[in-house]
Design a protein around this motif. Structure first.
Motif, PDB file in Angstrom:
ATOM      1  N   PHE A  22       0.645  -1.292   0.028  1.00  0.00           N
ATOM      2  CA  PHE A  22      -0.024  -0.077   0.037  1.00  0.00           C
ATOM      3  C   PHE A  22       0.796   1.040  -0.158  1.00  0.00           C
ATOM      4  O   PHE A  22       2.145   1.191   0.754  1.00  0.00           O
ATOM      5  CB  PHE A  22      -0.920   0.222   1.118  1.00  0.00           C
TER       6      PHE A  22
ATOM      7  N   ALA B  66       0.866   5.893  -0.721  1.00  0.00           N
ATOM      8  CA  ALA B  66      -0.128   7.098  -0.930  1.00  0.00           C
ATOM      9  C   ALA B  66       0.693   7.891  -1.862  1.00  0.00           C
ATOM     10  O   ALA B  66       1.889   8.130  -1.748  1.00  0.00           O
ATOM     11  CB  ALA B  66      -0.182   8.014   0.323  1.00  0.00           C
TER      12      ALA B  66
ATOM     13  N   LEU C 260      -4.901   6.450  -1.403  1.00  0.00           N
ATOM     14  CA  LEU C 260      -4.229   5.050  -0.917  1.00  0.00           C
ATOM     15  C   LEU C 260      -4.494   4.537  -2.361  1.00  0.00           C
ATOM     16  O   LEU C 260      -5.377   4.211  -2.957  1.00  0.00           O
ATOM     17  CB  LEU C 260      -4.554   4.604   0.197  1.00  0.00           C
TER      18      LEU C 260
ATOM     19  N   ASN D 168     -10.553   5.854   0.425  1.00  0.00           N
ATOM     20  CA  ASN D 168     -10.127   7.220   0.100  1.00  0.00           C
ATOM     21  C   ASN D 168     -11.116   8.405   0.288  1.00  0.00           C
ATOM     22  O   ASN D 168     -12.339   7.977   0.388  1.00  0.00           O
ATOM     23  CB  ASN D 168      -9.470   7.265  -1.342  1.00  0.00           C
TER      24      ASN D 168
ATOM     25  N   SER E 101      -2.058   5.926   5.061  1.00  0.00           N
ATOM     26  CA  SER E 101      -1.769   4.531   5.268  1.00  0.00           C
ATOM     27  C   SER E 101      -3.038   3.766   5.734  1.00  0.00           C
ATOM     28  O   SER E 101      -4.047   4.174   5.982  1.00  0.00           O
ATOM     29  CB  SER E 101      -0.674   4.577   6.386  1.00  0.00           C
TER      30      SER E 101
END
Length: 379
Positions: free
Chosen positions: A273, A275, A287, A308, A315
């Motif tokens: 993951f 950003a 994300l 989002n 995170s």
């Protein structure tokens, strides 16, 4: 090729002086401006102590003493006065007295600019910051958002990033530059020891937001080193048995963009993951998920509106057995950074999220069925 990092104080002064000229000084506007200033520097990767120092100093130099006193007070609430230095306490007292009396106290002839410059050039500052980072590692059990620290699954090795000042190679009177460096620590007899700097990028460039794979064999991080596609890119280095790191490899255009790609984190060792504000999304940092394994990466997929928001989302941590996760975000009241619970559902996101929702759900829920692309990491 990217230019050397800009000295933090100069950069902050430029950003905030411009903002100070544009904002009306009403109570509501001042409150909103303080929040925006804080979040802007937080997004750039600065610690709270650095942010409170910079915002206090820039407001003091522009004689916005009420705001300066506010940020200095936040600074003292976060760190002990002894570790900050007496000059900050002196400026704080001066700002409070001015707010109370509406006039300059004692003599206005003191060279405050020189006083602030001295604080930024003190050699002991680096030692103080490293000490604070060590204290942060001791509190790894805290649920507070701390994207700059990552610990292996066995709890024996930790990686964290720290902002330090370095002297440029040329120019006798050149100002020191702020760069982010990654450090490694080992737990020995229940205590963190053997702190060493990890060399993953060239001198005068930054590496931050490290995350280590559970087995301790790979380190992912964000860097602005030469060769990036934008401001900050996500990189990966193999961790050797002796603890040293291999050459940092850029994850390539399926992950990185022309803007910022930050805060990498791993789930199940292969699902990354991160950003980004460089891809189509809902606003601010969104994300994304990407499968990373065997030197290959899949396409990056926006995690959708269930995860989002139109604010910054930093995170994601998952609870697979419940189909839930927690997003660290500033979407809450007054843009305060906090965690919110989310589900994996992506039913209403066809316009922005990749239309193949089944692929994303497969990446999130079944690592054994993930198909990887033929794209390799880029040296």
């Amino acid at each position: 090729m990217k230019s050397s990092p800009i000295y933090r104080t100069t950069q902050t002064l430029i950003i905030l002086l411009f903002a100070l000229c544009l904002n009306a000084q009403t109570k509501d506007n001042e409150t909103n401006k303080r929040i925006d200033d804080y979040l802007e520097l937080l997004k750039l990767g600065y610690s709270e102590i650095e942010i409170f120092q910079d915002l206090g100093n820039v407001n003091f130099l522009t004689e916005n003493y009420e705001a300066a006193a506010f940020w200095y007070e936040k600074l003292f609430q976060t760190a002990q006065v002894e570790t900050i230095g007496k000059n900050y306490k002196e400026r704080y007292d001066y700002a409070r007295q001015y707010v109370a009396n509406g006039t300059h106290i004692n003599s206005k002839s003191k060279d405050w600019t020189q006083s602030i410059k001295e604080d930024y050039t003190l050699e002991k500052r680096n030692e103080t910051q490293t000490s604070m980072a060590m204290n942060t590692i001791e509190s790894e059990g805290s649920k507070d958002f701390n994207p700059s620290m990552s610990i292996t699954q066995n709890g024996q090795v930790a990686f964290f990033s720290q902002a330090v000042y370095t002297k440029p190679d040329t120019g006798i009177f050149s100002k020191k530059e702020l760069v982010h460096e990654i450090y490694r620590a080992e737990r020995v007899n229940g205590q963190w020891k053997n702190f060493t700097k990890v060399k993953v990028c060239p001198k005068h460039y930054s590496a931050k937001h490290p995350t280590v794979s559970p087995d301790g064999t790979r380190l992912f991080f964000a860097s602005n080193m030469p060769g990036t596609y934008g401001e900050y890119d996500i990189y990966m280095s193999e961790i050797k048995k002796d603890g040293s790191l291999g050459i940092a490899k850029n994850l390539g255009p399926k992950v990185n963009t022309k803007k910022n790609d930050l805060y990498p984190s791993l789930a199940d060792g292969s699902l990354l993951f991160y950003a980004s504000d460089g891809r189509k999304g809902y606003g601010g940092l969104d994300l994304f998920a990407v499968a990373v394994e065997n030197n290959r990466v899949s396409r990056s997929i926006n995690l959708g509106s269930a995860i989002n928001s139109d604010h910054d989302d930093f995170s994601l941590s998952l609870i697979p057995e419940k189909g839930l996760g927690y997003v660290t975000t500033n979407r809450g009241p007054r843009k305060k950074v906090s965690q919110v619970a989310v589900t994996y559902s992506l039913k209403n996101d066809a316009e922005i999220v990749d239309k193949n929702e089944a692929e994303l759900l497969k990446v999130l829920n079944d690592e054994n069925e993930t198909d990887y692309s033929s794209t390799l990491f880029e040296n």
